[in-house]
Design an enzyme around this catalytic site. Structure first.
Site, mmCIF file in Angstrom:
data_model
loop_
_atom_site.group_PDB
_atom_site.id
_atom_site.type_symbol
_atom_site.label_atom_id
_atom_site.label_comp_id
_atom_site.label_asym_id
_atom_site.label_seq_id
_atom_site.Cartn_x
_atom_site.Cartn_y
_atom_site.Cartn_z
ATOM 1 N N HIS A 76 0.842 -1.191 0.000
ATOM 2 C CA HIS A 76 0.000 0.000 0.000
ATOM 3 C C HIS A 76 0.883 1.250 0.000
ATOM 4 O O HIS A 76 1.812 1.342 0.785
ATOM 5 C CB HIS A 76 -0.903 0.021 1.253
ATOM 6 C CG HIS A 76 -2.151 -0.793 1.082
ATOM 7 N ND1 HIS A 76 -3.335 -0.442 1.673
ATOM 8 C CD2 HIS A 76 -2.391 -1.928 0.387
ATOM 9 C CE1 HIS A 76 -4.271 -1.312 1.337
ATOM 10 N NE2 HIS A 76 -3.719 -2.239 0.565
ATOM 11 N N TYR A 204 -9.317 6.044 7.328
ATOM 12 C CA TYR A 204 -9.524 6.393 8.739
ATOM 13 C C TYR A 204 -10.491 7.571 8.747
ATOM 14 O O TYR A 204 -10.213 8.603 8.133
ATOM 15 C CB TYR A 204 -8.218 6.826 9.385
ATOM 16 C CG TYR A 204 -7.139 5.768 9.481
ATOM 17 C CD1 TYR A 204 -6.328 5.446 8.384
ATOM 18 C CD2 TYR A 204 -6.904 5.096 10.673
ATOM 19 C CE1 TYR A 204 -5.335 4.486 8.480
ATOM 20 C CE2 TYR A 204 -5.906 4.128 10.780
ATOM 21 C CZ TYR A 204 -5.136 3.834 9.673
ATOM 22 O OH TYR A 204 -4.153 2.875 9.778
ATOM 23 N N PRO A 296 -4.444 1.090 18.548
ATOM 24 C CA PRO A 296 -4.188 0.543 17.210
ATOM 25 C C PRO A 296 -4.328 1.558 16.075
ATOM 26 O O PRO A 296 -4.029 1.259 14.944
ATOM 27 C CB PRO A 296 -5.223 -0.573 17.073
ATOM 28 C CG PRO A 296 -6.268 -0.269 18.060
ATOM 29 C CD PRO A 296 -5.604 0.473 19.170
ATOM 30 N N LYS A 300 0.645 0.351 14.931
ATOM 31 C CA LYS A 300 2.018 0.303 15.439
ATOM 32 C C LYS A 300 2.324 -0.861 16.380
ATOM 33 O O LYS A 300 3.496 -1.184 16.581
ATOM 34 C CB LYS A 300 2.326 1.619 16.178
ATOM 35 C CG LYS A 300 2.460 2.788 15.240
ATOM 36 C CD LYS A 300 3.614 2.606 14.277
ATOM 37 C CE LYS A 300 3.438 3.401 12.996
ATOM 38 N NZ LYS A 300 3.897 2.662 11.827
ATOM 39 N N TYR A 388 4.016 6.726 9.926
ATOM 40 C CA TYR A 388 3.173 5.586 9.552
ATOM 41 C C TYR A 388 3.990 4.475 8.894
ATOM 42 O O TYR A 388 3.784 3.296 9.168
ATOM 43 C CB TYR A 388 2.075 6.052 8.576
ATOM 44 C CG TYR A 388 0.929 5.076 8.424
ATOM 45 C CD1 TYR A 388 0.896 4.163 7.362
ATOM 46 C CD2 TYR A 388 -0.131 5.058 9.333
ATOM 47 C CE1 TYR A 388 -0.156 3.272 7.214
ATOM 48 C CE2 TYR A 388 -1.194 4.162 9.185
ATOM 49 C CZ TYR A 388 -1.196 3.272 8.122
ATOM 50 O OH TYR A 388 -2.237 2.372 7.990
HETATM 51 P P1 FAS Z 1 1.281 -10.997 22.350
HETATM 52 O O1 FAS Z 1 0.302 -10.533 23.380
HETATM 53 O O2 FAS Z 1 0.842 -11.122 20.926
HETATM 54 O O3 FAS Z 1 1.859 -12.437 22.764
HETATM 55 C C1 FAS Z 1 2.166 -12.714 24.098
HETATM 56 C C2 FAS Z 1 2.187 -14.229 24.264
HETATM 57 O O4 FAS Z 1 2.587 -14.515 25.607
HETATM 58 C C3 FAS Z 1 0.810 -14.857 24.062
HETATM 59 O O5 FAS Z 1 0.916 -15.964 23.179
HETATM 60 C C4 FAS Z 1 0.394 -15.304 25.475
HETATM 61 O O6 FAS Z 1 -0.335 -16.522 25.464
HETATM 62 C C5 FAS Z 1 1.734 -15.494 26.151
HETATM 63 N N1 FAS Z 1 1.683 -15.296 27.609
HETATM 64 C C6 FAS Z 1 1.032 -14.324 28.294
HETATM 65 N N2 FAS Z 1 1.236 -14.471 29.613
HETATM 66 C C7 FAS Z 1 2.041 -15.566 29.766
HETATM 67 C C8 FAS Z 1 2.608 -16.236 30.881
HETATM 68 N N3 FAS Z 1 2.401 -15.787 32.115
HETATM 69 N N4 FAS Z 1 3.387 -17.333 30.661
HETATM 70 C C9 FAS Z 1 3.625 -17.764 29.387
HETATM 71 N N5 FAS Z 1 3.121 -17.172 28.286
HETATM 72 C C10 FAS Z 1 2.332 -16.090 28.481
HETATM 73 N N6 FAS Z 1 -1.447 -3.995 16.665
HETATM 74 C C11 FAS Z 1 -1.439 -3.399 15.458
HETATM 75 O O7 FAS Z 1 -0.364 -3.026 14.971
HETATM 76 N N7 FAS Z 1 -2.611 -3.218 14.763
HETATM 77 C C12 FAS Z 1 -3.814 -3.656 15.262
HETATM 78 O O8 FAS Z 1 -4.845 -3.501 14.639
HETATM 79 C C13 FAS Z 1 -3.858 -4.302 16.511
HETATM 80 N N8 FAS Z 1 -5.042 -4.762 17.025
HETATM 81 C C14 FAS Z 1 -5.039 -5.375 18.245
HETATM 82 C C15 FAS Z 1 -6.241 -5.870 18.803
HETATM 83 C C16 FAS Z 1 -6.236 -6.481 20.065
HETATM 84 C C17 FAS Z 1 -7.530 -7.015 20.653
HETATM 85 C C18 FAS Z 1 -5.037 -6.590 20.791
HETATM 86 C C19 FAS Z 1 -5.019 -7.216 22.187
HETATM 87 C C20 FAS Z 1 -3.839 -6.105 20.255
HETATM 88 C C21 FAS Z 1 -3.834 -5.504 18.966
HETATM 89 N N9 FAS Z 1 -2.648 -5.039 18.395
HETATM 90 C C22 FAS Z 1 -2.633 -4.433 17.189
HETATM 91 C C23 FAS Z 1 -1.402 -5.164 19.094
HETATM 92 C C24 FAS Z 1 -0.869 -6.558 18.898
HETATM 93 O O9 FAS Z 1 -0.789 -6.849 17.531
HETATM 94 C C25 FAS Z 1 0.452 -6.639 19.625
HETATM 95 O O10 FAS Z 1 1.262 -5.504 19.394
HETATM 96 C C26 FAS Z 1 1.236 -7.883 19.295
HETATM 97 O O11 FAS Z 1 0.417 -9.000 19.491
HETATM 98 C C27 FAS Z 1 2.462 -7.903 20.200
HETATM 99 O O12 FAS Z 1 3.033 -9.151 20.131
HETATM 100 P P2 FAS Z 1 3.715 -9.805 21.436
HETATM 101 O O13 FAS Z 1 4.609 -8.803 22.056
HETATM 102 O O14 FAS Z 1 4.262 -11.111 20.975
HETATM 103 O O15 FAS Z 1 2.522 -10.026 22.476
HETATM 104 C C1 PHB Z 2 -6.287 -3.755 10.784
HETATM 105 O O1 PHB Z 2 -6.417 -4.048 9.570
HETATM 106 O O2 PHB Z 2 -6.573 -4.553 11.704
HETATM 107 C C2 PHB Z 2 -5.756 -2.387 11.150
HETATM 108 C C3 PHB Z 2 -5.183 -1.609 10.162
HETATM 109 C C4 PHB Z 2 -4.690 -0.349 10.497
HETATM 110 C C5 PHB Z 2 -4.802 0.102 11.807
HETATM 111 C C6 PHB Z 2 -5.383 -0.698 12.796
HETATM 112 C C7 PHB Z 2 -5.868 -1.948 12.468
HETATM 113 O O3 PHB Z 2 -4.336 1.335 12.117
#
Ligand code: FAS
Ligand code: PHB
Length: 394
Positions: A76, A204, A296, A300, A388
């Site tokens: 993109h 957005y 989000p 990032k 971005y």
């Molecule tokens: P994660 O949370 O992905 O992974 C952590 C891991 O540790 C999990 O597998 C968990 O099971 C494990 N864990 C936790 N506690 C533990 C323990 N005590 N013992 C052992 N293991 C344990 N980011 C974007 O850029 N764009 C988005 O649109 C976006 N949407 C999101 C929506 C939601 C609902 C959430 C919660 C996050 C979103 N994020 C988004 C952010 C997300 O993508 C995170 O930045 C990303 O998952 C980070 O990855 P990790 O640091 O690996 O953490």
């Molecule tokens: C998504 O596709 O999940 C998405 C894309 C851009 C954002 C947040 C979420 O800023």
């Protein structure tokens, strides 16, 4: 009887941070053990991020897991900001010479798991009680139970990649740890649908009813979000109600192209800005969501986690290959500089693009003026664009 295992780096968390760190270290001949409280199917099933910075793509290429990403990812070169019916495209390619790639975090996680398993990585899943210990010694360890047996992993370093609710950050003494938080007074209601996206690029939108985002996972699978109240519930949102409200917030010129259908995922995520300092304590390093959370809006979260991992992997690999610790010793200072810049951008875009219940008429005019300034100023648009596409790695 406790089973004792030894490894160089014990990684707590098999999300994108833990998996990528394990792969980058394996590629450099550094062994790891990875522990997660969930299993692979659960971790792969979580629907999260959708946009990858070029730096993230580069990291996945270095890890050797970017083949499918290059086949299926969507490059993109811009995105739209819409404000009360007015539209301004941020031309990230013209403004920065860079693009981003639309490719779901789910797919990134699957690609990393596939390679880790193919290379025989030692995992322990469904571990509810991992406990980092002796963090200030030169032989820290992680104690846990698995399938009825007790284990201790003796290691040189522990990588806390266990997300916001993990155990690692909480293992740093409270008189050492400093946390900073901003909780936003709304959430994001997201749906996934097997229909072509309403536009070939992301939109957005800030509408009087609230924020909306039109995103996608492919040319046939769309991802949409609506700002909703913190106490709202997915049961309050039938697909019909979601589609009608999305059409209003995107505006009639866009809505006419909206292809609706049955959603196969619907969830509400709260929005917060959060940072924990320091990101190192003794032999424990925090990376990803265990140390920071961004709203989000700026796409990032995943990208910031990958940047942490790249910097941490560089320091650990230098330690094991050249016995050089300067990048390890500066890890927390280095990553936090970037973390705060990314927190700023995510906060800035969230503040611009959402309806805040507590905003005065003056603050609403400030939002409009910020949008008008962006639309008229190449310098202002370039600032948004360079954040971005991703700031350079320190
Ligand atoms: P994660 O949370 O992905 O992974 C952590 C891991 O540790 C999990 O597998 C968990 O099971 C494990 N864990 C936790 N506690 C533990 C323990 N005590 N013992 C052992 N293991 C344990 N980011 C974007 O850029 N764009 C988005 O649109 C976006 N949407 C999101 C929506 C939601 C609902 C959430 C919660 C996050 C979103 N994020 C988004 C952010 C997300 O993508 C995170 O930045 C990303 O998952 C980070 O990855 P990790 O640091 O690996 O953490
Ligand atoms: C998504 O596709 O999940 C998405 C894309 C851009 C954002 C947040 C979420 O800023």
């Amino acid at each position: 009887m406790t089973k004792t295992l030894k490894t160089s780096v014990c990684i707590i968390g098999a999300g994108p941070s833990g998996l990528l760190l394990s792969q980058l270290l394996a590629n450099a001949g550094v062994d790891t053990i990875v522990i997660d409280r969930q299993d692979r199917e659960y971790i792969e099933g979580r629907i999260r991020a959708g946009v990858l910075e070029q730096g993230t793509v580069q990291a996945l290429e270095e890890a050797g897991v970017a083949d499918r990403l290059h086949r299926e990812g969507l490059p993109h070169e811009g995105f739209d900001l819409a404000f009360d019916g007015d539209r301004h495209r941020i031309d990230i390619m013209a403004l920065t010479g860079k693009s981003v790639t639309v490719y779901g975090q789910t797919e990134v996680t699957k690609d990393l798991f596939d390679k880790r398993f193919a290379e025989g990585q030692q995992f322990f899943f469904n571990v509810p009680d991992a406990q980092p210990t002796d963090l200030k010694s030169d032989r820290p360890s992680v104690h846990f139970t698995h399938e009825g047996d007790t284990y201790v992993v003796e290691c040189d370093y522990i990588a806390g990649c266990d997300g916001f609710h993990g155990v690692s950050r909480k293992s740093i003494p409270s008189d050492v740890l400093r946390t900073f938080e901003r909780v936003y007074p709304f959430g994001w209601l997201g749906i996934m649908v097997e229909k072509p996206p309403v536009s070939h690029e992301l939109i957005y939108a800030n509408h009087a009813n609230g924020f909306a985002l039109a995103s996608m996972r492919s040319n046939t699978r769309s991802r949409y979000y609506l700002q909703c109240d913190l106490d709202d519930h997915v049961d309050n949102w039938s697909d019909d109600r979601f589609w009608a409200e999305l059409a209003v917030r995107l505006g009639p010129e866009t809505a006419v192209n909206l292809q609706t259908g049955p959603s196969f995922e619907k969830s509400i995520a709260p929005l917060r800005s959060f940072v924990a300092e320091p990101m190192r304590y003794g032999q424990l390093f925090l990376a990803g969501d265990s140390a920071h959370i961004v709203p989000p809006t700026g796409a990032k979260g995943l990208n910031l986690a990958v940047a942490d991992v790249r910097i941490l992997a560089r320091g650990l690999i230098e330690h094991y290959t050249n016995n050089e610790d300067r990048h390890l010793d500066s890890y927390s200072e280095t990553v936090l500089k970037r973390v705060w810049k990314v927190e700023r951008f995510s906060w800035q875009l969230s503040t611009l693009m959402h309806q805040f219940p507590e905003n005065s008429p003056f603050e609403q005019r400030m939002q409009r003026a910020e949008f008008d300034y962006l639309a008229a100023s190449e310098a202002a648009s370039r600032s948004i664009a360079e954040n971005y596409v991703g700031l350079p790695l320190e």
